[in-house]
Enzyme design. Structure first.
Site, PDB file in Angstrom:
ATOM      1  N   ARG A  95       0.832  -1.202   0.000  1.00  0.00           N
ATOM      2  CA  ARG A  95       0.000   0.000   0.000  1.00  0.00           C
ATOM      3  C   ARG A  95       0.868   1.255   0.000  1.00  0.00           C
ATOM      4  NH1 ARG A  95      -2.861  -0.459   5.359  1.00  0.00           N
ATOM      5  NH2 ARG A  95      -0.847  -1.376   5.876  1.00  0.00           N
ATOM      6  N   ALA A 274      -6.738   0.022   7.571  1.00  0.00           N
ATOM      7  CA  ALA A 274      -7.491  -1.185   7.908  1.00  0.00           C
ATOM      8  C   ALA A 274      -8.369  -1.015   9.142  1.00  0.00           C
ATOM      9  CB  ALA A 274      -6.540  -2.356   8.129  1.00  0.00           C
ATOM     10  N   PHE A 302      -2.729  -3.424   9.931  1.00  0.00           N
ATOM     11  CA  PHE A 302      -2.923  -3.701  11.357  1.00  0.00           C
ATOM     12  C   PHE A 302      -3.009  -5.203  11.623  1.00  0.00           C
ATOM     13  CE2 PHE A 302      -4.569   0.774  11.127  1.00  0.00           C
ATOM     14  CZ  PHE A 302      -3.522   1.331  11.824  1.00  0.00           C
TER      15      PHE A 302
END
Length: 558
Positions: A95, A274, A302
Site C-alpha cells: 500500500r 485497515a 494492522f
C-alpha cells in the site's frame, strides 16, 4: 551508533526503474516514467500478461499492534528479497503511505532498516500523486453536490440528509465536524459538514477494488451522496459528476513500481487504513504482480482481526483471489506487552508474561485457520529477544499446526529472511484446504456483523445505537443487504476498547454508526469511539522533519 531508516535508504544506489522492471520481463515501453526510480504500469502491459499463469499469493498480517512495534511492511519487503535470494521470481505488492500518520505518530510505511522500499522519501510523501487525485475527485463531488443545492436543488436533496464528506490526507481533527455556507446567500446553503482522512474515503476504496476504468466509472456512479425529501438516495451519477471524477483518476488507477534496497520490484498502489477502511492495496496491483512473478508478497493493515479479515471477506470475495499462505508477524516484545509488561521493561526476559500474552497470537492463528489457510508465524527479531523466549513461541505455534521462522530482515535484509522464505515456500505448496469466508452474501447484515464480532473478535454479541439499527434496516430495504461488511474498529484490541489487550472474553461490541458505500460495494459499521478523521499527537512527528537545503536531503523522516 546505528543508522536511521532514512539514512540507510539515502545511501542506496538505486537501479533505474526500467532495469528493475526488466527483472519481471517488462519493457521500457510498458512503463510510464516518473523520473528515474518510479514508474506506473501501463494498460498495455496488463493486456499482454493477463492470460499468463498466476503466481503464488502470500498474505502478510500480524497480531494486534502495540507500542512495542511489529514490522509488517519490513517483514513483507525482507521476505520478498529473501525469495529472490532463493531463486524465486518474487514481487511485493504493498500500500501507499498516508501523509496523516507520516506527520503524526506512526511515521512512514516503507519498511525499515535494510528491508525498505525506495525512494523512501518519495513513497512517504507525494509519490506519484495518487492520493492527491483521490482527494480532488472526492472534493469535486462534494463541490458539485453543494453547487446543485445552491443552483435550485432540482433533485430535491434534503440538506439534513447529505452523507458525502469532504476529505484531506492529513490528521486534521478540527475538520471532523464543521459548518459550511456561512456568509452571504451566494456563498452556499448553510449546513453541517464533515471531513474524513483521504485514505478512509469511498473513492480510495473504489480505486482499490476496481478491475479497470470501466469498473471504476460504474462504481463511481453508484456513490450515494445524499437522500432526497422522499428518503430516496441521490448518487454521483444523478449529479453528472462521474466523467470528471474519472478524468481526475485516469492516472491514479495505474499501479506504481519502485524497488527494494536489494533492487527487487515492488508494486505500490492504494492505501486504505485497515482500522477505518478495508486496508488492502489495489486489486489491480495484486493482479499485475501475480502475472509478472512466481510469488507475490502482499500485506493487509494492522492485526489479522482487521486487515486480514477484510482482505479475505471483502477483497478476495469481490476479486476471486485467495492466498496460498499467510504470514503472521509477531514480536517477543509485543507478546510480552499483551501479557501486561510495561513498555520500559520489554527488553527483560519474562516467560510468564509471554505465556499470558501469546493468547493474542493464538486467536489470530485460530481465525486464519478457520478460513482454511496455511500459516507461517514469524518473529520479527529484536536484539533483546532471548533463546528461551523464542524457543517457547516456536514450540507453542508448531503445536498449533503452523510453520515457524525467526526473521532478522531489519538488520540483514533478505539474508535475514531466508528461513522465513523456506517456510513460506513449503506452506504455499502444501495441500490447500477449502477456502471458507466468515459469512455468506445472502446473510442479513446484522448476521454478518455478528459473525465477524463473534468469530473473529471473540465477542459474545453486538449492540447497536438506535440510529445505526434503523440505518441497517434502511440499507437492506434499499437492496444492499447482500454486500459484505467493513467494520471500523480500534486496531489495538480484539474488542472495541483499545485498552483491553491479550484475548478478551465475555465482552460485547457496540455499533454506533452504519452507512453504505455503494460504489465500493460494502456496508460500513463503526464500532466504539473509532474516528474516520484522526488527530495529531501532542508532539507530532512533523516537528522532527526538515529539508537540508545544502545537501538537498530530507531529515527526520522514518
Amino acid at each position: 551508533m546505528s543508522k536511521s531508516d532514512i539514512e540507510i535508504a539515502q545511501e542506496c544506489n538505486m537501479m533505474h526503474i526500467r532495469d528493475v522492471a526488466a527483472k519481471c520481463g517488462i519493457s521500457e515501453d510498458e512503463l510510464e516514467m516518473y523520473g528515474k526510480y518510479k514508474a506506473k504500469l501501463s494498460d498495455e502491459l496488463w493486456e499482454r500478461v493477463k492470460d499468463t499463469p498466476r503466481a503464488k499469493l502470500i498474505l502478510v498480517t500480524a497480531i494486534n499492534p502495540t507500542p512495542a512495534g511489529e514490522g509488517k511492511t519490513t517483514v513483507s519487503i525482507g521476505l520478498t528479497d529473501a525469495l529472490r535470494k532463493r531463486g524465486v521470481k518474487s514481487v511485493a505488492a504493498l500500500r501507499e503511505p498516508s501523509l496523516g500518520p507520516c506527520f503524526g505518530v506512526k511515521g512512514g510505511a516503507a519498511g525499515g532498516g535494510y528491508s525498505q522500499a525506495v525512494p523512501m522519501e518519495d513513497l512517504n510523501l507525494h509519490f506519484t500523486g495518487d492520493f492527491h487525485a483521490i482527494t480532488s475527485a472526492n472534493n469535486l463531488l462534494a463541490t458539485m453536490l453543494d453547487n446543485h443545492i445552491q443552483q435550485g436543488n432540482s433533485l430535491g436533496i434534503d440538506t439534513r440528509a447529505v452523507v458525502w464528506k469532504r476529505c484531506v490526507d492529513m490528521n486534521d481533527r478540527v475538520l471532523r465536524n464543521i459548518i459550511v455556507g456561512l456568509g452571504n446567500k451566494s456563498d452556499g446553503f448553510v449546513r453541517e459538514d464533515h471531513f474524513v482522512i483521504s485514505v478512509a474515503s469511498e473513492i480510495m476504496a473504489i480505486l482499490c477494488l476496481s478491475r479497470n476504468m470501466a469498473d471504476l466509472k460504474e462504481r463511481l456512479s453508484k456513490i450515494i451522496v445524499a437522500y432526497n425529501y422522499q428518503g430516496d438516495p441521490v448518487t454521483a451519477a444523478d449529479l453528472k459528476a462521474v466523467g470528471a471524477m474519472a478524468a481526475l483518476l485516469k492516472d491514479a488507477i495505474k499501479p506504481n513500481m519502485i524497488q527494494t534496497l536489494a533492487h527487487t520490484p515492488v508494486i505500490v498502489h492504494g492505501g486504505p487504513f485497515a482500522n477505518i477502511a478495508h486496508g488492502c492495496n489495489s486489486v489491480r496491483a495484486t493482479r499485475y504482480a501475480m502475472h509478472i512473478a512466481d510469488y507475490v508478497v502482499t500485506e493487509a493493515g494492522f492485526g489479522a482481526d482487521l486487515g486480514a479479515e477484510k482482505f479475505l471477506d471483502i477483497k478476495c470475495r469481490t476479486s476471486g483471489l485467495r492466498p496460498d499462505a499467510v504470514v503472521i508477524v509477531a514480536t517477543v516484545r509485543a507478546l510480552k506487552y499483551n501479557g501486561g509488561v510495561a513498555k520500559a521493561d520489554l527488553n527483560t526476559e519474562n516467560l510468564e508474561a509471554l505465556k499470558k500474552g501469546i493468547v493474542n497470537l493464538d486467536k489470530h492463528i485460530e481465525n486464519l485457520q478457520g478460513f482454511g489457510l496455511n500459516i507461517v508465524v514469524t518473529l520479527n527479531s529484536f536484539v533483546s529477544d532471548t533463546k528461551a523466549e523464542q524457543d517457547f513461541i516456536k514450540e507453542h505455534v508448531e503445536a498449533m499446526g503452523c510453520e515457524f521462522a525467526v526473521a532478522n530482515v531489519w538488520g540483514e535484509g533478505g539474508e535475514g529472511g531466508l528461513e522465513l522464505a523456506d517456510k513460506v515456500i513449503k506452506a504455499a505448496n502444501a495441500e490447500q484446504k477449502p477456502f471458507t469466508l466468515t459469512y455468506k452474501d445472502e446473510d442479513p447484515l446484522k448476521d454478518k456483523i455478528n459473525a465477524v464480532a463473534t468469530k473473529i473478535y471473540g465477542a459474545k454479541g453486538v449492540t447497536y445505537d438506535s440510529s445505526a439499527a434503523k440505518m441497517l434496516e434502511k440499507i437492506e430495504t434499499m437492496g444492499f443487504g447482500n454486500l459484505p461488511v467493513c467494520i471500523a474498529k480500534t486496531q489495538y484490541s480484539l474488542s472495541d476498547d483499545p485498552k483491553v489487550l491479550g484475548r478478551p472474553t465475555d465482552f460485547t461490541v457496540n455499533v454506533r454508526e452504519v452507512y453504505v458505500s455503494a460504489g465500493a460495494g460494502f456496508v460500513v459499521a463503526i464500532m466504539g469511539s473509532m474516528m474516520t478523521m484522526p488527530g495529531l499527537p501532542k508532539v507530532p512527528a512533523a516537528e522532527g522533519i526538515d529539508y537540508n537545503e545544502e545537501t538537498g536531503k530530507i531529515t527526520g523522516l522514518f
